[in-house]
Structures are given as C-alpha cells and as structure tokens.
Design a protein around this motif. Structure first.
Motif, mmCIF file in Angstrom:
data_model
loop_
_atom_site.group_PDB
_atom_site.id
_atom_site.type_symbol
_atom_site.label_atom_id
_atom_site.label_comp_id
_atom_site.label_asym_id
_atom_site.label_seq_id
_atom_site.Cartn_x
_atom_site.Cartn_y
_atom_site.Cartn_z
ATOM 1 N N MET A 190 2.013 10.043 -7.678
ATOM 2 C CA MET A 190 2.242 9.050 -8.614
ATOM 3 C C MET A 190 2.172 9.615 -9.942
ATOM 4 O O MET A 190 1.311 10.712 -9.906
ATOM 5 C CB MET A 190 1.025 7.930 -8.585
ATOM 6 C CG MET A 190 1.278 7.141 -7.202
ATOM 7 S SD MET A 190 0.070 5.839 -6.966
ATOM 8 C CE MET A 190 0.857 4.541 -8.266
ATOM 9 N N GLU A 191 2.988 9.268 -10.748
ATOM 10 C CA GLU A 191 2.965 9.831 -12.296
ATOM 11 C C GLU A 191 2.782 8.929 -13.321
ATOM 12 O O GLU A 191 3.151 7.634 -12.892
ATOM 13 C CB GLU A 191 4.201 10.625 -12.453
ATOM 14 C CG GLU A 191 4.592 11.686 -11.351
ATOM 15 C CD GLU A 191 5.776 12.401 -11.485
ATOM 16 O OE1 GLU A 191 6.580 11.911 -12.179
ATOM 17 O OE2 GLU A 191 5.979 13.437 -10.838
ATOM 18 N N LYS A 192 2.332 9.327 -14.501
ATOM 19 C CA LYS A 192 1.928 8.577 -15.593
ATOM 20 C C LYS A 192 2.506 9.424 -16.911
ATOM 21 O O LYS A 192 2.200 10.611 -17.073
ATOM 22 C CB LYS A 192 0.753 7.942 -15.817
ATOM 23 C CG LYS A 192 0.686 7.351 -16.938
ATOM 24 C CD LYS A 192 -0.971 6.878 -17.272
ATOM 25 C CE LYS A 192 -1.118 6.043 -18.398
ATOM 26 N NZ LYS A 192 -2.381 5.495 -18.531
ATOM 27 N N ARG A 210 -3.262 1.164 -14.286
ATOM 28 C CA ARG A 210 -3.418 2.230 -15.237
ATOM 29 C C ARG A 210 -2.029 2.875 -15.912
ATOM 30 O O ARG A 210 -2.289 4.024 -16.310
ATOM 31 C CB ARG A 210 -4.585 3.078 -14.995
ATOM 32 C CG ARG A 210 -5.807 2.539 -14.971
ATOM 33 C CD ARG A 210 -6.810 2.642 -14.026
ATOM 34 N NE ARG A 210 -8.050 1.435 -14.360
ATOM 35 C CZ ARG A 210 -7.730 0.247 -13.515
ATOM 36 N NH1 ARG A 210 -6.726 0.129 -12.699
ATOM 37 N NH2 ARG A 210 -8.716 -0.681 -13.917
ATOM 38 N N GLY A 211 -0.982 2.417 -15.280
ATOM 39 C CA GLY A 211 0.182 3.017 -15.823
ATOM 40 C C GLY A 211 0.927 4.124 -14.950
ATOM 41 O O GLY A 211 2.104 4.632 -15.391
ATOM 42 N N PHE A 212 0.464 4.202 -13.703
ATOM 43 C CA PHE A 212 0.780 5.407 -12.938
ATOM 44 C C PHE A 212 2.115 4.522 -12.088
ATOM 45 O O PHE A 212 1.927 3.432 -11.499
ATOM 46 C CB PHE A 212 -0.204 5.897 -11.938
ATOM 47 C CG PHE A 212 -1.091 6.700 -12.485
ATOM 48 C CD1 PHE A 212 -0.842 8.255 -12.444
ATOM 49 C CD2 PHE A 212 -2.309 6.331 -13.334
ATOM 50 C CE1 PHE A 212 -1.660 8.960 -13.129
ATOM 51 C CE2 PHE A 212 -3.034 7.183 -13.838
ATOM 52 C CZ PHE A 212 -2.762 8.553 -13.860
ATOM 53 N N ALA A 213 3.225 5.514 -11.740
ATOM 54 C CA ALA A 213 4.281 4.984 -10.866
ATOM 55 C C ALA A 213 4.475 5.776 -9.739
ATOM 56 O O ALA A 213 4.408 6.971 -9.740
ATOM 57 C CB ALA A 213 5.493 4.769 -11.856
ATOM 58 N N ARG A 214 4.841 4.877 -8.601
ATOM 59 C CA ARG A 214 5.336 5.605 -7.340
ATOM 60 C C ARG A 214 6.455 6.481 -7.618
ATOM 61 O O ARG A 214 7.312 6.133 -8.427
ATOM 62 C CB ARG A 214 5.462 4.776 -6.369
ATOM 63 C CG ARG A 214 3.908 3.997 -5.729
ATOM 64 C CD ARG A 214 4.151 3.083 -4.893
ATOM 65 N NE ARG A 214 4.525 3.711 -3.585
ATOM 66 C CZ ARG A 214 4.414 3.169 -2.302
ATOM 67 N NH1 ARG A 214 4.097 1.933 -2.370
ATOM 68 N NH2 ARG A 214 4.893 3.991 -1.342
ATOM 69 N N THR A 215 6.584 7.583 -6.911
ATOM 70 C CA THR A 215 7.618 8.503 -7.053
ATOM 71 C C THR A 215 8.612 8.494 -5.858
ATOM 72 O O THR A 215 9.830 8.887 -5.961
ATOM 73 C CB THR A 215 7.269 9.969 -7.422
ATOM 74 O OG1 THR A 215 6.430 10.634 -6.469
ATOM 75 C CG2 THR A 215 6.498 10.093 -8.684
ATOM 76 N N GLY A 216 7.861 8.170 -4.729
ATOM 77 C CA GLY A 216 8.602 8.468 -3.302
ATOM 78 C C GLY A 216 8.422 9.782 -2.988
ATOM 79 O O GLY A 216 9.007 10.125 -1.645
ATOM 80 N N ARG A 217 8.156 10.811 -3.669
ATOM 81 C CA ARG A 217 8.016 12.093 -3.174
ATOM 82 C C ARG A 217 6.603 12.409 -2.523
ATOM 83 O O ARG A 217 5.562 12.011 -2.974
ATOM 84 C CB ARG A 217 7.994 13.294 -4.386
ATOM 85 C CG ARG A 217 9.308 12.861 -4.994
ATOM 86 C CD ARG A 217 9.636 14.134 -6.177
ATOM 87 N NE ARG A 217 8.474 14.353 -6.827
ATOM 88 C CZ ARG A 217 8.155 13.703 -8.006
ATOM 89 N NH1 ARG A 217 8.764 12.901 -8.489
ATOM 90 N NH2 ARG A 217 6.975 14.197 -8.858
ATOM 91 N N THR A 270 -3.476 2.173 -4.468
ATOM 92 C CA THR A 270 -2.176 2.257 -5.238
ATOM 93 C C THR A 270 -2.191 1.280 -6.341
ATOM 94 O O THR A 270 -1.799 1.672 -7.647
ATOM 95 C CB THR A 270 -1.066 1.814 -4.319
ATOM 96 O OG1 THR A 270 -1.045 2.974 -3.089
ATOM 97 C CG2 THR A 270 0.130 1.967 -4.961
ATOM 98 N N ALA A 271 -2.511 -0.016 -6.286
ATOM 99 C CA ALA A 271 -2.409 -1.223 -7.136
ATOM 100 C C ALA A 271 -3.396 -0.598 -8.267
ATOM 101 O O ALA A 271 -3.213 -0.846 -9.663
ATOM 102 C CB ALA A 271 -2.915 -2.387 -6.630
ATOM 103 N N LEU A 323 -2.718 7.839 -1.115
ATOM 104 C CA LEU A 323 -2.244 7.258 0.297
ATOM 105 C C LEU A 323 -1.662 6.095 0.101
ATOM 106 O O LEU A 323 -2.196 4.983 0.373
ATOM 107 C CB LEU A 323 -3.446 7.394 1.311
ATOM 108 C CG LEU A 323 -4.134 8.777 1.427
ATOM 109 C CD1 LEU A 323 -5.390 8.109 2.290
ATOM 110 C CD2 LEU A 323 -3.332 9.753 1.688
ATOM 111 N N THR A 324 -0.539 5.929 -0.637
ATOM 112 C CA THR A 324 0.106 4.558 -0.904
ATOM 113 C C THR A 324 0.581 3.778 0.192
ATOM 114 O O THR A 324 0.251 2.570 -0.045
ATOM 115 C CB THR A 324 1.321 4.993 -1.893
ATOM 116 O OG1 THR A 324 2.362 5.869 -0.940
ATOM 117 C CG2 THR A 324 1.076 5.414 -3.348
#
Length: 187
Positions: A177-179, A147-154, A141-142, A133-134
């Motif tokens: 979120m993906e890593k 831990r290296g995950f990035a938001r994708t906007g999807r 989210t932080a 729930l970014t």
C-alpha cells in the motif's frame, strides 16, 4: 520562569538505540498476538504461529544505514514503534505496532504522522510504502486507507522472521500500500 515552575513536557517520540531492542520486540510481538491474553485488534495469531520478531532481528534492522525505529512514548513508557527505511524516493514503514493496552488512544495514528514527516523532511521521500495483509485483514486495510494509503495490487514478499513464521493458511499474502507524501511549505 524558574525551572522549578516549568511544566513537565513528555517526550513524544525518539529514535531507538540498540538498548531498546527488547522493548521493540515486546511491543511488536504483543501487538501481533495479544499482550498477556489481551486481544489486540492487530492480532495475527489466526494467520501465523510464533513470535513476529526477535532481538537479533531488531538489532540487525537498527544497524541498516539510514534506517531507524521510531518510538512513541506515551504516559512515560514506550507504547509504540515503527521501522523506517529509505528505498530510493520512497520510505518503507514496517513493524508499526502499538501495545494492545493503549490501542485506540491515537498512538498508531501519531506514529504514522511522525513517520511521514521524517520520510518527507529528513529522508527527502515523496512516497511512503507499507505491506498489509489486505485480503485477510480488511479492518487493518481500512485503517491505512483512512490515512491516505492506497492498495497497489502488488505483492510484498515477507522478509526476516516474518518469512520464517509458519503460516496457518497457504494463501496469506501481503500487498504493498502506498501514500504520496504532500510537501509542506513554510511561508
């Protein structure tokens, strides 16, 4: 060295069995809305009503071929869990939860690291995906970004009992979120 003199080693992780369904439900629900009144930093009660999951849902997820619940044993009891499922070249991690009483002890970080190892080494995945729930939970989210995950906007659709929970705000959305999972080499 005789067995009697061997130090006892705690089993840190194990894969859940159907008999663990109620334990998983207890962990996920307590992390989702507090444990006996103890607030969890993962508390979602401001966003959703009702329990996050039920035993029937956990048993259904445990029956999915190639999927599993990873359990973290901490101080002799199951203190955390995460659901892992292979989706093509990616592994989906969901229902990451740690009992509120032991949040902050590194249990969640350890579960993520072990889930990534399993995804990479046992499932052959090069990507880990999670739903967060970014927009409403910048603290969570932080945590994942560290831990290296990035938001994708999807947008990630809610599934199972999560999809049926009453939302307290109409604009609650989960984001993927993906890593990328680094390959470990042995030399």
């Amino acid at each position: 060295m005789p067995d009697a003199l061997m130090p006892e080693v705690e089993t840190r992780f194990r894969i859940a069995r159907p008999a663990d369904a109620n334990t998983i439900v207890s962990i996920v629900n307590s992390a989702s809305h507090g444990d006996g009144g103890a607030a969890a930093w993962t508390d979602e009660s401001a966003f959703f009503e009702g329990d996050r999951t039920f035993a029937a849902e956990i048993l259904t997820l445990l029956a999915v071929p190639g999927a599993m619940f990873l359990l973290r044993v901490y101080r002799g009891e199951v203190a955390g869990c995460a659901y892992l499922k292979k989706m093509g070249n990616a592994a989906y991690m969901g229902m990451l939860a740690v009992r509120p009483a032991v949040q902050g002890a590194g249990v969640g970080k350890e579960i993520i690291a072990e889930a990534e190892r399993i995804a990479r080494e046992d499932m052959g995945c090069s990507l880990m995906a999670i739903g967060v729930l970014t927009r409403h939970r910048p603290d969570v989210t932080a945590f994942y970004e560290r831990r290296g995950f990035a938001r994708t906007g999807r947008e990630k659709p809610f599934e199972g009992s999560q999809a049926r929970r009453t939302r307290k705000a109409p604009d609650i959305r989960a984001e993927w979120m993906e890593k990328k999972l680094a390959q470990h080499h042995t030399y």
